[in-house]
Design an enzyme around this catalytic site. Structure first.
Site, PDB file in Angstrom:
ATOM      1  N   GLY A  46       0.816  -1.217   0.000  1.00 12.01           N
ATOM      2  CA  GLY A  46       0.000   0.000   0.000  1.00 12.01           C
ATOM      3  C   GLY A  46       0.842   1.256   0.000  1.00 12.01           C
ATOM      4  O   GLY A  46       0.566   2.214  -0.717  1.00 12.01           O
ATOM      5  N   CYS A  47       1.895   1.246   0.796  1.00 10.77           N
ATOM      6  CA  CYS A  47       2.767   2.425   0.900  1.00 10.77           C
ATOM      7  C   CYS A  47       3.508   2.669  -0.408  1.00 10.77           C
ATOM      8  O   CYS A  47       3.719   3.810  -0.811  1.00 10.77           O
ATOM      9  CB  CYS A  47       3.748   2.258   2.061  1.00 10.77           C
ATOM     10  SG  CYS A  47       2.912   2.114   3.658  1.00 10.77           S
ATOM     11  N   THR A  48       3.885   1.598  -1.085  1.00 11.35           N
ATOM     12  CA  THR A  48       4.560   1.722  -2.373  1.00 11.35           C
ATOM     13  C   THR A  48       3.603   2.297  -3.419  1.00 11.35           C
ATOM     14  O   THR A  48       3.957   3.226  -4.157  1.00 11.35           O
ATOM     15  CB  THR A  48       5.103   0.347  -2.825  1.00 11.35           C
ATOM     16  OG1 THR A  48       6.034  -0.116  -1.840  1.00 11.35           O
ATOM     17  CG2 THR A  48       5.787   0.444  -4.175  1.00 11.35           C
ATOM     18  N   ALA A  51       3.132   6.058  -2.650  1.00 13.94           N
ATOM     19  CA  ALA A  51       4.322   6.851  -2.999  1.00 13.94           C
ATOM     20  C   ALA A  51       4.452   6.985  -4.506  1.00 13.94           C
ATOM     21  O   ALA A  51       4.751   8.071  -5.021  1.00 13.94           O
ATOM     22  CB  ALA A  51       5.573   6.205  -2.393  1.00 13.94           C
TER      23      ALA A  51
END
Length: 157
Positions: A46-48, A51
């Site tokens: 999710g963070c990738t 970003a």
């Protein structure tokens, strides 16, 4: 546990170390809108995606004069690997003691499979050029979030 920073309030000041070792001070960004987003962990799915969505929106964000800052409790070394692996084009800030996440209310109790722990809740704060919080997104759903942020930035103009 701090409450969320409210829309219309002055954004809490901070100074954090960026992935390149420089110090980023919110006060030095006055005059530009700031997209301050808190995310749980470098190199997680999710963070990738989040970003990379901000990375890909760079041209439009720049047109709107906005500065994007990603914040997590990861180390500078972790941020450097994450930045380089995905060619991120904005600073990742180190908040290892989660003091800034606490000021904004992004440091929350999380419940994962019945296990409670404290951690960063994915959230974004749009800070206007005068340093006031214009918009708060709590418990962000990654897909389509960048478009919501861009729409909110356009409404500031």
């Amino acid at each position: 546990m701090a409450d969320w920073v409210e829309e219309g309030k002055k954004a809490p000041a901070f100074t954090l170390t960026a992935d390149d070792g420089s110090k980023v001070r919110l006060s030095e960004l006055a005059g530009s809108p700031v997209v301050l987003y808190f995310y749980p962990r470098d190199n997680t799915p999710g963070c990738t995606r989040e970003a990379c969505a901000f990375r890909d929106a760079k041209a439009e964000l720049k047109k709107l004069g906005a500065v994007v800052l990603g914040v997590s409790t990861d180390s500078i070394e972790s941020h450097v690997k994450f930045r380089d692996k995905y060619e991120l084009n904005f600073p990742l800030l180190v908040d290892e003691d989660h003091k800034v996440a606490e000021k904004y209310g992004a440091w929350r109790e999380k419940n994962m499979y019945g296990k409670k722990s404290m951690g960063i809740q994915r959230s974004t704060f749009l800070i206007d050029a005068q340093g006031k919080v214009a918009k708060v997104w709590k418990r962000v759903q990654v897909d389509g979030h960048d478009e919501k942020v861009l729409a909110a930035l356009k409404s500031l103009e």
